[in-house]
Design an enzyme around this catalytic site. Structure first.
Site, PDB file in Angstrom:
ATOM      1  N   SER A  97       0.864  -1.187   0.000  1.00 36.57           N
ATOM      2  CA  SER A  97       0.000   0.000   0.000  1.00 36.57           C
ATOM      3  C   SER A  97       0.897   1.232   0.000  1.00 36.57           C
ATOM      4  O   SER A  97       2.055   1.167   0.448  1.00 36.57           O
ATOM      5  CB  SER A  97      -0.858  -0.008   1.263  1.00 36.57           C
ATOM      6  OG  SER A  97      -1.444   1.263   1.480  1.00 36.57           O
ATOM      7  N   TYR A 134      -1.117  -0.805  10.474  1.00 38.12           N
ATOM      8  CA  TYR A 134      -1.321  -1.146   9.057  1.00 38.12           C
ATOM      9  C   TYR A 134      -0.132  -0.682   8.216  1.00 38.12           C
ATOM     10  O   TYR A 134       0.427  -1.444   7.421  1.00 38.12           O
ATOM     11  CB  TYR A 134      -2.619  -0.494   8.580  1.00 38.12           C
ATOM     12  CG  TYR A 134      -2.957  -0.723   7.132  1.00 38.12           C
ATOM     13  CD1 TYR A 134      -3.480  -1.950   6.709  1.00 38.12           C
ATOM     14  CD2 TYR A 134      -2.781   0.276   6.171  1.00 38.12           C
ATOM     15  CE1 TYR A 134      -3.808  -2.163   5.377  1.00 38.12           C
ATOM     16  CE2 TYR A 134      -3.105   0.068   4.849  1.00 38.12           C
ATOM     17  CZ  TYR A 134      -3.620  -1.150   4.455  1.00 38.12           C
ATOM     18  OH  TYR A 134      -3.946  -1.358   3.132  1.00 38.12           O
TER      19      TYR A 134
HETATM   20  P1  NAP Z   1     -11.515  -5.682   1.196  1.00 34.17           P
HETATM   21  O1  NAP Z   1     -12.537  -5.280   0.192  1.00 34.17           O
HETATM   22  O2  NAP Z   1     -11.816  -5.540   2.632  1.00 34.17           O
HETATM   23  O3  NAP Z   1     -11.093  -7.182   0.854  1.00 34.17           O
HETATM   24  C1  NAP Z   1     -10.218  -7.872   1.695  1.00 34.17           C
HETATM   25  C2  NAP Z   1     -10.158  -9.309   1.230  1.00 34.17           C
HETATM   26  O4  NAP Z   1      -9.289 -10.019   2.119  1.00 34.17           O
HETATM   27  C3  NAP Z   1     -11.509  -9.992   1.273  1.00 34.17           C
HETATM   28  O5  NAP Z   1     -11.615 -10.881   0.195  1.00 34.17           O
HETATM   29  C4  NAP Z   1     -11.461 -10.747   2.582  1.00 34.17           C
HETATM   30  O6  NAP Z   1     -12.281 -11.895   2.478  1.00 34.17           O
HETATM   31  C5  NAP Z   1      -9.981 -11.140   2.639  1.00 34.17           C
HETATM   32  N1  NAP Z   1      -9.523 -11.425   3.982  1.00 34.17           N
HETATM   33  C6  NAP Z   1      -9.507 -10.596   5.053  1.00 34.17           C
HETATM   34  N2  NAP Z   1      -9.043 -11.235   6.126  1.00 34.17           N
HETATM   35  C7  NAP Z   1      -8.750 -12.496   5.729  1.00 34.17           C
HETATM   36  C8  NAP Z   1      -8.257 -13.639   6.389  1.00 34.17           C
HETATM   37  N3  NAP Z   1      -7.939 -13.630   7.686  1.00 34.17           N
HETATM   38  N4  NAP Z   1      -8.079 -14.775   5.668  1.00 34.17           N
HETATM   39  C9  NAP Z   1      -8.392 -14.811   4.353  1.00 34.17           C
HETATM   40  N5  NAP Z   1      -8.880 -13.759   3.679  1.00 34.17           N
HETATM   41  C10 NAP Z   1      -9.065 -12.620   4.368  1.00 34.17           C
HETATM   42  O7  NAP Z   1     -10.168  -4.890   0.987  1.00 34.17           O
HETATM   43  P2  NAP Z   1      -9.404  -4.360  -0.319  1.00 34.17           P
HETATM   44  O8  NAP Z   1      -9.465  -2.889  -0.265  1.00 34.17           O
HETATM   45  O9  NAP Z   1      -9.852  -5.081  -1.540  1.00 34.17           O
HETATM   46  O10 NAP Z   1      -7.925  -4.760   0.080  1.00 34.17           O
HETATM   47  C11 NAP Z   1      -7.206  -5.810  -0.525  1.00 34.17           C
HETATM   48  C12 NAP Z   1      -5.727  -5.600  -0.240  1.00 34.17           C
HETATM   49  O11 NAP Z   1      -5.325  -4.364  -0.796  1.00 34.17           O
HETATM   50  C13 NAP Z   1      -5.402  -5.522   1.253  1.00 34.17           C
HETATM   51  O12 NAP Z   1      -4.163  -6.146   1.505  1.00 34.17           O
HETATM   52  C14 NAP Z   1      -5.277  -4.035   1.496  1.00 34.17           C
HETATM   53  O13 NAP Z   1      -4.436  -3.745   2.587  1.00 34.17           O
HETATM   54  C15 NAP Z   1      -4.668  -3.598   0.181  1.00 34.17           C
HETATM   55  N6  NAP Z   1      -4.861  -2.185  -0.119  1.00 34.17           N
HETATM   56  C16 NAP Z   1      -6.117  -1.644  -0.183  1.00 34.17           C
HETATM   57  C17 NAP Z   1      -6.258  -0.276  -0.466  1.00 34.17           C
HETATM   58  C18 NAP Z   1      -7.588   0.398  -0.543  1.00 34.17           C
HETATM   59  O14 NAP Z   1      -7.621   1.653  -0.589  1.00 34.17           O
HETATM   60  N7  NAP Z   1      -8.710  -0.325  -0.593  1.00 34.17           N
HETATM   61  C19 NAP Z   1      -5.111   0.502  -0.697  1.00 34.17           C
HETATM   62  C20 NAP Z   1      -3.855  -0.096  -0.623  1.00 34.17           C
HETATM   63  C21 NAP Z   1      -3.748  -1.441  -0.349  1.00 34.17           C
HETATM   64  P3  NAP Z   1     -13.090 -12.614   3.669  1.00 34.17           P
HETATM   65  O15 NAP Z   1     -13.617 -11.536   4.565  1.00 34.17           O
HETATM   66  O16 NAP Z   1     -14.119 -13.374   2.915  1.00 34.17           O
HETATM   67  O17 NAP Z   1     -12.092 -13.501   4.331  1.00 34.17           O
END
Ligand code: NAP
Length: 279
Positions: free
Chosen positions: A154, A167
């Site tokens: 990130s 985080y």
């Molecule tokens: P999200 O919509 O909350 O999705 C998170 C995903 O991770 C879901 O599929 C969730 O599925 C899974 N997950 C969470 N805890 C888990 C666990 N213990 N075991 C297995 N799966 C798990 O978030 P997102 O924004 O798409 O984020 C995805 C990645 O991108 C993350 O690493 C986040 O830090 C990174 N990121 C996001 C942003 C942003 O602005 N959104 C920016 C930079 C980086 P379940 O709940 O079904 O397990």
């Protein structure tokens, strides 16, 4: 990319004949990457805790003519991860691409309010899970002499983000792991890179995106002036998985609308009341 000979461009950027394991694929960025990989020709194993969402995604992948494997798994549980990798290898016979995307935080607040358990939880989910998955799959990739690992870090791992110390630290650790594994595994033909997305509208950022004041504040530091969508990350994820990036390893590719390139605050144009340079 179904039927017929592949064009030079499809060979370079496509994923035909490859298999991928994408964690955190039940929604958001991971779901988009899984579908993008299927569109690019890969078979995809999708991992998360929500089985129903994964099954729906698997149907979408199969509609694209690709194979899918559903892995209901908590990435923080080593035994479940071990089983998930074994299931994928049994189904596909090989894994070419690993996307370590599962992650998040459930608390944003001042550093001084944090308890040791807050640190442990976030590090376990965002960092230790990736260490463990790389340890599970590394030997397989090295033995085959190829493979691409993509760690979803990130911009919070690159710049300071007040109220998100757990985080941000976990995402910075991922960047370090990415560089070290890249250096360690390059000679074996295994590439390790990171993606650093900026503000992407997903479940993770719903509280900020859904609050007009917070959203406006965040976007004032994003030169592109808009929230990213999960699909905005897909092209970069395909590039790092494909042969087009065959000499790219240990790098991090930023997908943030210019946020980390920008010093922040009002732009010169805004200060001078000039608005946009061109429409
Ligand atoms: P999200 O919509 O909350 O999705 C998170 C995903 O991770 C879901 O599929 C969730 O599925 C899974 N997950 C969470 N805890 C888990 C666990 N213990 N075991 C297995 N799966 C798990 O978030 P997102 O924004 O798409 O984020 C995805 C990645 O991108 C993350 O690493 C986040 O830090 C990174 N990121 C996001 C942003 C942003 O602005 N959104 C920016 C930079 C980086 P379940 O709940 O079904 O397990």
């Amino acid at each position: 990319m179904k039927g017929g000979a592949l064009s030079a461009l499809e060979k370079l950027f496509g994923l035909t004949g490859k298999t991928a394991l994408v964690t955190g694929a039940s929604r958001g960025i991971g779901r988009s990457i899984a579908l993008g990989y299927a569109d690019a020709g890969a078979d995809v194993a999708v991992l998360a805790r929500s089985t129903t969402a994964l099954e729906e995604l698997a149907t979408e992948i199969e509609k694209r003519g690709r194979r899918a494997v559903v892995l209901t798994c908590d990435v923080a549980d080593h035994e479940q991860v071990h089983q998930a990798v074994a299931t994928t290898l049994t189904a596909f016979g090989q894994i070419d691409i690993l996307v370590n995307n599962a992650g998040g935080f459930d608390y944003a607040g001042p550093f001084l309010d944090l308890k040791p358990d807050d640190w442990a939880k976030v590090l376990r989910l965002n960092f230790e899970s990736v260490v463990h998955l790389c340890a599970e799959l590394g030997q397989h990739l090295i033995r085959r002499g190829s493979g691409s690992v993509i760690n979803i870090s990130s911009i919070a791992g690159v710049a300071g983000v007040p109220m998100l110390s757990t985080y941000a630290s976990s995402k910075a650790a991922l960047l370090s792991l990415t560089r070290t594994l890249a250096a360690e595994w390059a000679a074996a033909g295994v590439r390790v890179n990171a993606l650093t997305p900026g503000w992407i509208s997903t479940e993770l950022t719903r509280t900020f995106a859904g609050n007009p004041q917070a959203s406006e504040g965040l976007l004032s530091a994003v030169p592109a002036g808009r929230w990213g969508q999960p699909d905005d990350v897909v092209g970069a994820a395909i590039f790092l998985a494909s042969d087009a990036s065959r000499l790219v390893t240990g790098s991090s590719l930023t997908v943030d609308g210019g946020a980390t390139a920008y010093v922040g605050g009002p732009t010169m144009l805004q200060l001078l009341g000039l608005g946009r340079v061109a429409s």
